[in-house]
Design a protein around this motif. Structure first.
Motif, PDB file in Angstrom:
ATOM      1  N   ILE A   1     -20.175   6.093   2.879  1.00  0.00           N
ATOM      2  CA  ILE A   1     -19.007   6.432   3.406  1.00  0.00           C
ATOM      3  C   ILE A   1     -18.545   7.610   2.416  1.00  0.00           C
ATOM      4  O   ILE A   1     -18.287   7.238   1.218  1.00  0.00           O
ATOM      5  N   PHE A   2     -18.288   8.671   2.734  1.00  0.00           N
ATOM      6  CA  PHE A   2     -18.100   9.797   1.924  1.00  0.00           C
ATOM      7  C   PHE A   2     -17.140  10.640   2.568  1.00  0.00           C
ATOM      8  O   PHE A   2     -16.963  10.799   3.439  1.00  0.00           O
ATOM      9  N   ASP A   3     -16.695  11.774   1.430  1.00  0.00           N
ATOM     10  CA  ASP A   3     -15.833  12.691   1.773  1.00  0.00           C
ATOM     11  C   ASP A   3     -16.458  14.074   1.850  1.00  0.00           C
ATOM     12  O   ASP A   3     -17.173  14.483   0.761  1.00  0.00           O
ATOM     13  N   PRO A   4     -16.900  14.622   3.073  1.00  0.00           N
ATOM     14  CA  PRO A   4     -17.560  15.906   3.105  1.00  0.00           C
ATOM     15  C   PRO A   4     -16.820  17.167   2.202  1.00  0.00           C
ATOM     16  O   PRO A   4     -17.609  17.986   2.175  1.00  0.00           O
ATOM     17  N   GLU A   5     -15.777  16.827   2.305  1.00  0.00           N
ATOM     18  CA  GLU A   5     -15.124  18.006   1.329  1.00  0.00           C
ATOM     19  C   GLU A   5     -15.537  18.152  -0.069  1.00  0.00           C
ATOM     20  O   GLU A   5     -15.447  18.934  -0.687  1.00  0.00           O
ATOM     21  N   LYS A   6     -15.581  16.643  -0.410  1.00  0.00           N
ATOM     22  CA  LYS A   6     -16.038  16.528  -1.990  1.00  0.00           C
ATOM     23  C   LYS A   6     -17.433  16.493  -2.253  1.00  0.00           C
ATOM     24  O   LYS A   6     -18.164  16.817  -3.243  1.00  0.00           O
ATOM     25  N   LEU A   7     -18.331  15.976  -1.112  1.00  0.00           N
ATOM     26  CA  LEU A   7     -19.554  15.763  -1.403  1.00  0.00           C
ATOM     27  C   LEU A   7     -20.321  16.147   0.114  1.00  0.00           C
ATOM     28  O   LEU A   7     -20.247  15.522   0.967  1.00  0.00           O
ATOM     29  N   PRO A   8     -20.930  17.386   0.110  1.00  0.00           N
ATOM     30  CA  PRO A   8     -21.556  17.936   1.156  1.00  0.00           C
ATOM     31  C   PRO A   8     -22.872  16.821   1.744  1.00  0.00           C
ATOM     32  O   PRO A   8     -23.098  16.430   0.874  1.00  0.00           O
ATOM     33  N   TYR A   9     -23.032  16.863   2.837  1.00  0.00           N
ATOM     34  CA  TYR A   9     -24.035  16.107   3.373  1.00  0.00           C
ATOM     35  C   TYR A   9     -25.429  16.514   2.796  1.00  0.00           C
ATOM     36  O   TYR A   9     -26.213  15.699   2.470  1.00  0.00           O
ATOM     37  N   GLU A  10     -25.531  17.742   2.591  1.00  0.00           N
ATOM     38  CA  GLU A  10     -26.973  18.318   2.147  1.00  0.00           C
ATOM     39  C   GLU A  10     -26.802  17.805   0.618  1.00  0.00           C
ATOM     40  O   GLU A  10     -28.073  17.424   0.112  1.00  0.00           O
ATOM     41  N   THR A  11     -25.983  17.526  -0.145  1.00  0.00           N
ATOM     42  CA  THR A  11     -26.105  16.872  -1.490  1.00  0.00           C
ATOM     43  C   THR A  11     -26.435  15.784  -1.423  1.00  0.00           C
ATOM     44  O   THR A  11     -27.339  15.012  -2.077  1.00  0.00           O
ATOM     45  N   LEU A  12     -25.974  14.659  -0.291  1.00  0.00           N
ATOM     46  CA  LEU A  12     -26.616  13.331  -0.102  1.00  0.00           C
ATOM     47  C   LEU A  12     -27.984  13.482   0.152  1.00  0.00           C
ATOM     48  O   LEU A  12     -28.990  12.421  -0.219  1.00  0.00           O
ATOM     49  N   LEU A  13     -28.382  14.196   1.067  1.00  0.00           N
ATOM     50  CA  LEU A  13     -29.963  14.267   1.321  1.00  0.00           C
ATOM     51  C   LEU A  13     -30.654  14.549  -0.016  1.00  0.00           C
ATOM     52  O   LEU A  13     -31.605  13.824  -0.235  1.00  0.00           O
ATOM     53  N   ASP A  14     -30.362  15.502  -0.694  1.00  0.00           N
ATOM     54  CA  ASP A  14     -30.791  15.728  -1.995  1.00  0.00           C
ATOM     55  C   ASP A  14     -30.949  14.646  -3.004  1.00  0.00           C
ATOM     56  O   ASP A  14     -32.090  14.407  -3.420  1.00  0.00           O
ATOM     57  N   ILE A  15     -29.943  13.683  -3.090  1.00  0.00           N
ATOM     58  CA  ILE A  15     -30.028  12.802  -3.684  1.00  0.00           C
ATOM     59  C   ILE A  15     -30.957  11.689  -3.141  1.00  0.00           C
ATOM     60  O   ILE A  15     -31.807  11.292  -3.879  1.00  0.00           O
TER      61      ILE A  15
END
Length: 158
Positions: free
Chosen positions: A45-59
């Motif tokens: 569960i994340f805040d897309p304003e603080k952490l874009p989904y693309e960044t989650l994918l990169d991680i």
């Protein structure tokens, strides 16, 4: 899989569990039988304003072997297969684009086999599986050694 996301600003919670199978409320022992169809996964569960989904994918890409369809490092079996579960069409499209970008990068000699699938019912794992890396640092260190060597080989330039 939990630690890198757990330490990322913008993540509100991360829960270990099971998804994608046919058994209702599976246990770890059920999933280990390879008869439930479930994959071990984490719900983030994340805040897309603080952490874009693309960044989650990169991680995510930097934590797995996306060329191994039959497990991850020391964890073997279909319940450890690499998969990204999406909840929206936008997430699906971003995940597909991200996978293609990785495949086209030449970073890996083998094909990228990580699947992109719609999210299904998520069942939290037992309490002893939550924050496992904090509760069992000795296991984490041993298991992380294999993963770390692989990641260093493929991602050392990051």
């Amino acid at each position: 899989m939990v630690q890198p996301f757990d330490e990322t600003p913008g993540v509100y919670s991360i829960v270990s569990g099971y998804t994608g199978g046919t058994t209702v409320n599976p246990t770890y022992e059920d999933v280990l039988t390879h008869t439930t169809g479930h994959t071990e996964a984490v719900e983030i569960i994340f805040d897309p304003e603080k952490l874009p989904y693309e960044t989650l994918l990169d991680i995510y890409w930097q934590q797995t072997d996306p060329t191994d369809a039959f497990g991850q490092f020391q964890d073997r079996g279909d319940n450890y297969r690499p998969v990204i579960f999406y909840t929206t069409e936008e997430q699906k499209n971003m995940a597909l684009t991200s996978r293609k970008k990785l495949a086209d990068s030449g970073r890996f000699d083998k094909p990228i086999v990580t699947t992109i699938e719609p999210a299904q019912t998520f069942y939290p794992a037992e309490d002893y599986h939550q924050e496992y890396y904090k509760k069992h640092p000795e296991n984490f260190a041993r298991n992380h050694a294999r993963r770390g060597a692989f990641l260093q080989e493929h991602w050392e330039d990051m």
